[in-house]
Design a protein around this motif. Structure first.
Motif, mmCIF file in Angstrom:
data_model
loop_
_atom_site.group_PDB
_atom_site.id
_atom_site.type_symbol
_atom_site.label_atom_id
_atom_site.label_comp_id
_atom_site.label_asym_id
_atom_site.label_seq_id
_atom_site.Cartn_x
_atom_site.Cartn_y
_atom_site.Cartn_z
ATOM 1 N N ILE A 72 -12.281 5.479 4.156
ATOM 2 C CA ILE A 72 -13.175 5.859 3.063
ATOM 3 C C ILE A 72 -12.414 5.849 1.739
ATOM 4 O O ILE A 72 -12.939 5.422 0.708
ATOM 5 C CB ILE A 72 -13.806 7.239 3.339
ATOM 6 N N ASP A 73 -11.167 6.298 1.764
ATOM 7 C CA ASP A 73 -10.349 6.297 0.561
ATOM 8 C C ASP A 73 -10.075 4.872 0.083
ATOM 9 O O ASP A 73 -10.062 4.609 -1.125
ATOM 10 C CB ASP A 73 -9.042 7.042 0.820
ATOM 11 N N CYS A 74 -9.871 3.937 1.003
ATOM 12 C CA CYS A 74 -9.669 2.531 0.631
ATOM 13 C C CYS A 74 -10.912 1.971 -0.054
ATOM 14 O O CYS A 74 -10.813 1.251 -1.050
ATOM 15 C CB CYS A 74 -9.339 1.691 1.861
ATOM 16 N N ILE A 75 -12.077 2.308 0.467
ATOM 17 C CA ILE A 75 -13.330 1.854 -0.137
ATOM 18 C C ILE A 75 -13.479 2.438 -1.532
ATOM 19 O O ILE A 75 -13.806 1.724 -2.487
ATOM 20 C CB ILE A 75 -14.524 2.231 0.768
ATOM 21 N N LYS A 76 -13.213 3.728 -1.674
ATOM 22 C CA LYS A 76 -13.317 4.387 -2.980
ATOM 23 C C LYS A 76 -12.350 3.778 -3.983
ATOM 24 O O LYS A 76 -12.699 3.539 -5.145
ATOM 25 C CB LYS A 76 -13.035 5.886 -2.838
ATOM 26 N N ALA A 92 -18.522 -2.564 -0.985
ATOM 27 C CA ALA A 92 -17.062 -2.474 -1.039
ATOM 28 C C ALA A 92 -16.464 -2.592 0.366
ATOM 29 O O ALA A 92 -15.449 -3.261 0.564
ATOM 30 C CB ALA A 92 -16.633 -1.167 -1.696
ATOM 31 N N ALA A 93 -17.100 -1.942 1.340
ATOM 32 C CA ALA A 93 -16.613 -2.035 2.724
ATOM 33 C C ALA A 93 -16.704 -3.474 3.227
ATOM 34 O O ALA A 93 -15.779 -3.969 3.881
ATOM 35 C CB ALA A 93 -17.419 -1.107 3.628
ATOM 36 N N ALA A 94 -17.791 -4.147 2.904
ATOM 37 C CA ALA A 94 -17.954 -5.544 3.325
ATOM 38 C C ALA A 94 -16.895 -6.437 2.677
ATOM 39 O O ALA A 94 -16.363 -7.344 3.321
ATOM 40 C CB ALA A 94 -19.358 -6.036 2.977
ATOM 41 N N LYS A 95 -16.579 -6.168 1.414
ATOM 42 C CA LYS A 95 -15.562 -6.962 0.720
ATOM 43 C C LYS A 95 -14.192 -6.765 1.358
ATOM 44 O O LYS A 95 -13.445 -7.723 1.557
ATOM 45 C CB LYS A 95 -15.520 -6.594 -0.756
ATOM 46 N N ILE A 96 -13.842 -5.531 1.669
ATOM 47 C CA ILE A 96 -12.550 -5.267 2.320
ATOM 48 C C ILE A 96 -12.493 -5.982 3.663
ATOM 49 O O ILE A 96 -11.511 -6.652 3.988
ATOM 50 C CB ILE A 96 -12.316 -3.752 2.504
#
Length: 126
Positions: A72-76, A92-96
């Motif tokens: 969650i911190d990576c997404i944020k 953002a999660a999909a992009k990562i």
């Protein structure tokens, strides 16, 4: 109008609150359900925790919390960067995931958990 970032932040706070208090609430409910028969039972002997006990507990608790919330911190963090500006949580999660795969959600976790675990040990022991 509430921004996407504010909604995401509120979601993180709510999730942290639920995780923090869910076991406490369950223990209170279970304790009150035991009834009057256990009122006369003697309390278990408690030992005083040493600074080492507290430090170890603090380090482990901090490391578990950091590891479980790191995706969650990576997404944020992506959302706050120029590259992820305007992306929602799912975007953002999909992009990562698209750019780095599942391992992208755990990028940098080793140093983060190690350093913050040490800080948790110091906080709990002092």
């Amino acid at each position: 109008e509430v921004s996407t970032m504010a909604r995401s932040t509120n979601s993180y706070i709510a999730l942290a609150f639920i995780l923090l208090f869910s076991s406490s609430i369950t223990n209170v409910i279970a304790g009150s359900a035991k009834g009057a028969a256990n009122v006369a039972a003697t309390a278990p002997q408690k030992r005083k925790l040493t600074s080492l006990d507290l430090a170890f507990s603090g380090a482990v608790a901090t490391m578990i919390g950091d590891a479980s919330l790191h995706p969650i911190d990576c997404i944020k963090t992506l959302q706050q960067s120029d590259e992820g500006y305007g992306l929602g949580f799912i975007g953002a999660a999909a992009k990562i995931y698209k750019d780095q795969g599942a391992a992208g959600f755990f990028a940098g976790i080793g140093s983060y958990v190690t350093c913050d675990g040490g800080a948790g040990a110091v906080k709990f022991a002092t």
